[in-house]
Design a protein around this motif. Structure first.
Motif, short mmCIF file in Angstrom:
data_model
loop_
_atom_site.label_atom_id
_atom_site.label_comp_id
_atom_site.label_asym_id
_atom_site.label_seq_id
_atom_site.Cartn_x
_atom_site.Cartn_y
_atom_site.Cartn_z
N ASP A 57 0.81 -1.23 0.00
CA ASP A 57 0.00 0.00 0.00
C ASP A 57 0.84 1.27 0.00
OD1 ASP A 57 -2.17 -1.65 0.00
OD2 ASP A 57 -2.87 -1.11 2.01
N MET A 60 0.37 3.76 -2.80
CA MET A 60 -0.87 4.54 -2.88
C MET A 60 -0.72 5.92 -2.24
SD MET A 60 -3.86 1.83 -2.11
CE MET A 60 -3.94 0.26 -2.89
N HIS A 101 -11.17 5.46 -3.95
CA HIS A 101 -11.22 4.60 -5.14
C HIS A 101 -10.24 5.09 -6.21
CE1 HIS A 101 -14.34 1.85 -3.95
NE2 HIS A 101 -15.19 2.82 -3.70
N ASP A 102 -9.95 6.38 -6.22
CA ASP A 102 -8.99 6.93 -7.18
C ASP A 102 -7.55 6.50 -6.88
OD1 ASP A 102 -11.06 8.23 -8.48
OD2 ASP A 102 -10.72 10.14 -7.45
N HIS A 103 -7.30 6.04 -5.67
CA HIS A 103 -5.94 5.64 -5.27
C HIS A 103 -5.64 4.18 -5.58
CE1 HIS A 103 -5.06 9.44 -3.37
NE2 HIS A 103 -6.23 9.39 -2.76
N GLY A 104 -6.64 3.47 -6.01
CA GLY A 104 -6.43 2.07 -6.34
C GLY A 104 -7.52 1.20 -5.76
N ASP A 105 -7.33 -0.09 -5.91
CA ASP A 105 -8.31 -1.06 -5.42
C ASP A 105 -8.03 -1.33 -3.94
OD1 ASP A 105 -10.31 -2.94 -5.29
OD2 ASP A 105 -9.05 -4.55 -6.11
#
Length: 153
Positions: A57, A60, A101-105
């Motif tokens: 993470d 992110m 959600h814009d930072h990834g799953d």
């Protein structure tokens, strides 16, 4: 850390009041006073443990110097706001879920893990001032926060 010390100075409530008569918000503020008195910065402790559990993470967080403190402060502010009945919490959390959600799953359980981790770091920092009543107050708000996050996920 500065925010915790500011809350500590602003609260000024009677430390002799029995915990059974204190609201969740008052208990939460009292635990933050203990953290401030111990001069503990929650942010590096939180992220050392967060990245220890979720090294993947790290990517992110595009601006860790800013985003690390913001994330920890937003968790703390939101939990305190829930305890004091602030009306803006639902909308803010909806927006945070969308933004994340814009930072990834980001798996839904990662939010729960982050809240659990925050409470663990806070308890460690508060030391012996962390009581079962403090734990219950923070946990109840974290559960409420997670329910809102789940609703908007």
């Amino acid at each position: 850390m500065t925010r915790i010390k500011a809350w500590s100075r602003a609260v000024g409530h009677d430390h002799e009041m029995e915990q059974t008569t204190q609201s969740a918000h008052e208990l939460m503020l009292a635990s933050l006073e203990a953290v401030a008195a111990a001069d503990v910065d929650l942010v590096p402790r939180f992220f050392a443990r967060f990245y220890g559990a979720h090294p993947q993470d790290r990517a992110m967080f595009h601006n860790p110097g800013s985003s690390h403190g913001a994330m920890v402060n937003e968790i703390m502010d939101t939990l305190l706001a829930l305890a004091s009945g602030e009306e803006w919490v639902e909308l803010m959390l909806r927006n945070q879920v969308r933004t994340h959600h814009d930072h990834g799953d980001i798996p839904l359980d990662r939010y729960a893990q982050a809240l659990d981790l925050f409470l663990d770091v806070l308890a460690d920092a508060a030391g012996p001032a962390w009581t079962a009543d403090c734990q219950h107050a923070w946990r109840a708000q974290a559960d409420r926060m997670m329910a809102i996050i789940t609703r908007w996920y």
